[in-house]
Design a protein around this motif. Sequence first.
Motif, PDB file in Angstrom:
ATOM      1  N   ARG A  30       0.827  -1.194   0.000  1.00 16.62           N
ATOM      2  CA  ARG A  30       0.000   0.000   0.000  1.00 16.62           C
ATOM      3  C   ARG A  30       0.867   1.252   0.000  1.00 16.62           C
ATOM      4  O   ARG A  30       1.856   1.349   0.724  1.00 16.62           O
ATOM      5  CB  ARG A  30      -0.897  -0.012   1.234  1.00 16.62           C
ATOM      6  N   SER A  31       0.478   2.224  -0.809  1.00 14.36           N
ATOM      7  CA  SER A  31       1.222   3.471  -0.889  1.00 14.36           C
ATOM      8  C   SER A  31       0.947   4.329   0.343  1.00 14.36           C
ATOM      9  O   SER A  31      -0.210   4.562   0.701  1.00 14.36           O
ATOM     10  CB  SER A  31       0.812   4.223  -2.155  1.00 14.36           C
ATOM     11  N   ARG A  32       2.011   4.786   0.996  1.00  9.11           N
ATOM     12  CA  ARG A  32       1.877   5.621   2.184  1.00  9.11           C
ATOM     13  C   ARG A  32       2.534   6.964   1.883  1.00  9.11           C
ATOM     14  O   ARG A  32       3.708   7.016   1.582  1.00  9.11           O
ATOM     15  CB  ARG A  32       2.522   4.931   3.382  1.00  9.11           C
ATOM     16  N   TYR A  33       1.760   8.022   1.996  1.00  9.54           N
ATOM     17  CA  TYR A  33       2.210   9.325   1.533  1.00  9.54           C
ATOM     18  C   TYR A  33       2.725  10.220   2.650  1.00  9.54           C
ATOM     19  O   TYR A  33       3.169  11.338   2.401  1.00  9.54           O
ATOM     20  CB  TYR A  33       1.072  10.040   0.805  1.00  9.54           C
ATOM     21  N   CYS A  34       2.681   9.734   3.899  1.00  7.86           N
ATOM     22  CA  CYS A  34       3.137  10.566   5.012  1.00  7.86           C
ATOM     23  C   CYS A  34       4.032   9.750   5.936  1.00  7.86           C
ATOM     24  O   CYS A  34       4.145   8.530   5.803  1.00  7.86           O
ATOM     25  CB  CYS A  34       1.949  11.163   5.777  1.00  7.86           C
ATOM     26  N   LEU A  35       4.649  10.434   6.870  1.00  7.49           N
ATOM     27  CA  LEU A  35       5.604   9.812   7.784  1.00  7.49           C
ATOM     28  C   LEU A  35       5.385  10.350   9.191  1.00  7.49           C
ATOM     29  O   LEU A  35       5.442  11.558   9.413  1.00  7.49           O
ATOM     30  CB  LEU A  35       7.039  10.116   7.326  1.00  7.49           C
ATOM     31  N   CYS A  36       5.112   9.463  10.140  1.00  2.62           N
ATOM     32  CA  CYS A  36       5.004   9.824  11.550  1.00  2.62           C
ATOM     33  C   CYS A  36       6.240   9.311  12.272  1.00  2.62           C
ATOM     34  O   CYS A  36       6.561   8.118  12.196  1.00  2.62           O
ATOM     35  CB  CYS A  36       3.762   9.205  12.186  1.00  2.62           C
ATOM     36  N   ILE A  37       6.928  10.200  12.961  1.00  2.00           N
ATOM     37  CA  ILE A  37       8.134   9.835  13.699  1.00  2.00           C
ATOM     38  C   ILE A  37       7.891  10.120  15.178  1.00  2.00           C
ATOM     39  O   ILE A  37       7.441  11.210  15.544  1.00  2.00           O
ATOM     40  CB  ILE A  37       9.357  10.628  13.211  1.00  2.00           C
ATOM     41  N   PHE A  38       8.209   9.147  16.008  1.00  2.00           N
ATOM     42  CA  PHE A  38       7.954   9.279  17.438  1.00  2.00           C
ATOM     43  C   PHE A  38       9.251   9.238  18.241  1.00  2.00           C
ATOM     44  O   PHE A  38      10.126   8.397  18.008  1.00  2.00           O
ATOM     45  CB  PHE A  38       7.045   8.146  17.922  1.00  2.00           C
ATOM     46  N   ASP A  39       9.348  10.149  19.195  1.00  2.00           N
ATOM     47  CA  ASP A  39      10.329  10.012  20.255  1.00  2.00           C
ATOM     48  C   ASP A  39       9.883   8.818  21.109  1.00  2.00           C
ATOM     49  O   ASP A  39       8.723   8.412  21.076  1.00  2.00           O
ATOM     50  CB  ASP A  39      10.352  11.298  21.086  1.00  2.00           C
ATOM     51  N   ILE A  40      10.813   8.251  21.880  1.00  2.00           N
ATOM     52  CA  ILE A  40      10.477   7.070  22.681  1.00  2.00           C
ATOM     53  C   ILE A  40      10.198   7.438  24.146  1.00  2.00           C
ATOM     54  O   ILE A  40       9.071   7.287  24.625  1.00  2.00           O
ATOM     55  CB  ILE A  40      11.624   6.033  22.627  1.00  2.00           C
ATOM     56  N   ASP A  41      11.217   7.949  24.849  1.00  2.00           N
ATOM     57  CA  ASP A  41      11.103   8.161  26.297  1.00  2.00           C
ATOM     58  C   ASP A  41      10.141   9.286  26.644  1.00  2.00           C
ATOM     59  O   ASP A  41      10.271  10.413  26.169  1.00  2.00           O
ATOM     60  CB  ASP A  41      12.491   8.472  26.885  1.00  2.00           C
ATOM     61  N   ARG A  42       9.192   8.952  27.500  1.00  2.00           N
ATOM     62  CA  ARG A  42       8.173   9.874  28.009  1.00  2.00           C
ATOM     63  C   ARG A  42       7.262  10.406  26.897  1.00  2.00           C
ATOM     64  O   ARG A  42       6.562  11.401  27.095  1.00  2.00           O
ATOM     65  CB  ARG A  42       8.818  11.027  28.791  1.00  2.00           C
ATOM     66  N   THR A  43       7.294   9.726  25.759  1.00  2.00           N
ATOM     67  CA  THR A  43       6.332   9.967  24.679  1.00  2.00           C
ATOM     68  C   THR A  43       5.532   8.680  24.482  1.00  2.00           C
ATOM     69  O   THR A  43       4.338   8.638  24.767  1.00  2.00           O
ATOM     70  CB  THR A  43       7.038  10.374  23.382  1.00  2.00           C
ATOM     71  N   LEU A  44       6.213   7.641  24.037  1.00  2.00           N
ATOM     72  CA  LEU A  44       5.580   6.325  23.946  1.00  2.00           C
ATOM     73  C   LEU A  44       5.679   5.569  25.271  1.00  2.00           C
ATOM     74  O   LEU A  44       4.976   4.580  25.475  1.00  2.00           O
ATOM     75  CB  LEU A  44       6.226   5.501  22.836  1.00  2.00           C
ATOM     76  N   THR A  45       6.571   6.033  26.146  1.00  2.00           N
ATOM     77  CA  THR A  45       6.660   5.454  27.487  1.00  2.00           C
ATOM     78  C   THR A  45       6.312   6.511  28.516  1.00  2.00           C
ATOM     79  O   THR A  45       6.275   7.711  28.227  1.00  2.00           O
ATOM     80  CB  THR A  45       8.082   4.929  27.784  1.00  2.00           C
ATOM     81  N   GLY A  46       6.056   6.052  29.742  1.00  2.00           N
ATOM     82  CA  GLY A  46       5.882   6.939  30.883  1.00  2.00           C
ATOM     83  C   GLY A  46       6.925   6.600  31.926  1.00  2.00           C
ATOM     84  O   GLY A  46       7.783   5.744  31.702  1.00  2.00           O
ATOM     85  N   ARG A  47       6.854   7.272  33.071  1.00  2.00           N
ATOM     86  CA  ARG A  47       7.804   6.968  34.142  1.00  2.00           C
ATOM     87  C   ARG A  47       7.670   5.492  34.521  1.00  2.00           C
ATOM     88  O   ARG A  47       6.565   4.992  34.750  1.00  2.00           O
ATOM     89  CB  ARG A  47       7.567   7.863  35.363  1.00  2.00           C
ATOM     90  N   GLN A  48       8.809   4.828  34.593  1.00  2.00           N
ATOM     91  CA  GLN A  48       8.829   3.386  34.763  1.00  2.00           C
ATOM     92  C   GLN A  48       8.046   2.937  36.003  1.00  2.00           C
ATOM     93  O   GLN A  48       8.264   3.433  37.100  1.00  2.00           O
ATOM     94  CB  GLN A  48      10.267   2.866  34.854  1.00  2.00           C
ATOM     95  N   GLU A  49       7.141   2.004  35.760  1.00  2.00           N
ATOM     96  CA  GLU A  49       6.375   1.302  36.804  1.00  2.00           C
ATOM     97  C   GLU A  49       5.462   2.211  37.621  1.00  2.00           C
ATOM     98  O   GLU A  49       4.928   1.775  38.655  1.00  2.00           O
ATOM     99  CB  GLU A  49       7.331   0.529  37.726  1.00  2.00           C
ATOM    100  N   ASP A  50       5.259   3.445  37.195  1.00  2.00           N
ATOM    101  CA  ASP A  50       4.401   4.378  37.944  1.00  2.00           C
ATOM    102  C   ASP A  50       2.993   4.360  37.355  1.00  2.00           C
ATOM    103  O   ASP A  50       2.653   5.190  36.502  1.00  2.00           O
ATOM    104  CB  ASP A  50       4.994   5.782  37.907  1.00  2.00           C
TER     105      ASP A  50
END
Length: 257
Positions: free
Chosen positions: A98-118
Motif C-alpha cells: 500500500r502506498s503511504r504518503y506521510c511519515l510519523c516519527i515518534f520520540d520514545i522516552d516519556r512519549t511512547l513510554t511513561g515513568r517506569q512502573e508508575d
Amino acid sequence: MVFKVVLLILSVAAATPSPDVRNLRGDKQVSGSNSTHLNASLARIPSESSSPADHSLSPENLTAYLLGGWRFVAQALGVEAAFNQTTKSSQHGQTGTRSRYCLCIFDIDRTLTGRQEDTGTCPGNKVVGGHDDAYGGGKVTLSHLGQNVWNTWCSADCHVRGISAHHRARPNIPVPQNILSCNRGCKARKARRMAQELGVRRSQVYMFDDKASNIRPFQGTGMNAHQISCHSREGNIGLCGATTSELKRQKGVTTCR
C-alpha cells in the motif's frame, strides 16, 4: 523435532532488516543493537495462516513454521510483547504494498513510554516488562499512546518510525527504534533523511516528542513537529507520556506553551 529446529535456523539466517528501516546511532550506523535488529526483522514476517493439523511444506505452512520459530526466539529473549507489536504492524499494512504518503516519527522516552512502573500517578499506563535504563531505570512502561499507536491515523496512512535520544534500544517498544543517540537538531536532520529515502514530501512529515528542545529545530524545515505529553510533566520532560488525543494531524511546529 529436528525438522522444526532446521526450519528455525533457516528462518534466523534468512531474516534481514527491511531496507527502509535503518539502525543508526546519531550519524553512524549501529552494528550491535540486537533488539533493534530484531524489531526490524520481525516486522517483515507474514501473518500465520496455516492449519496446525496440516504438516505439508506448502508456502502457507512454511510461513506458519517461520512465525512460530520467531515467536520462540522472542520468548527466549524476553521480547514477546515487541514481537506481537511488530507482527501487528504487519497486519496494519506497514510492510505491504500500500502506498503511504506521510511519515510519523515518534520520540520514545516519556512519549511512547511513561515513568517506569508508575501506574499510580499514571493509571492509564501499562508495565510491559523489559529493562529501561532511561531516567533512573525500571521496567518498560508504555503510555496511552504507546499502547495504542497502531490504532491511530499514523498507522492507517503513514510510515511509522522512531528516533530516540537514548543510546540503546529497549525491549517491548511498539515502533521501530530506527535511530539512537539523536537529540535536538539531529532529529530534524534524520527526519529529513527518512522522508527523502521513503519518498515522502517534507510537508507530510510529522514529528512527535515530549521535549520542546527537540521540536524547535524543525522550524523552517517545511516539516511538521509537535510537542506532546503536555498534560503531565516532570520538569522539562513528560511524566506519564503522550495520549492518542494529542496525536493531531496539524501543520506547523508547536510546543506545549
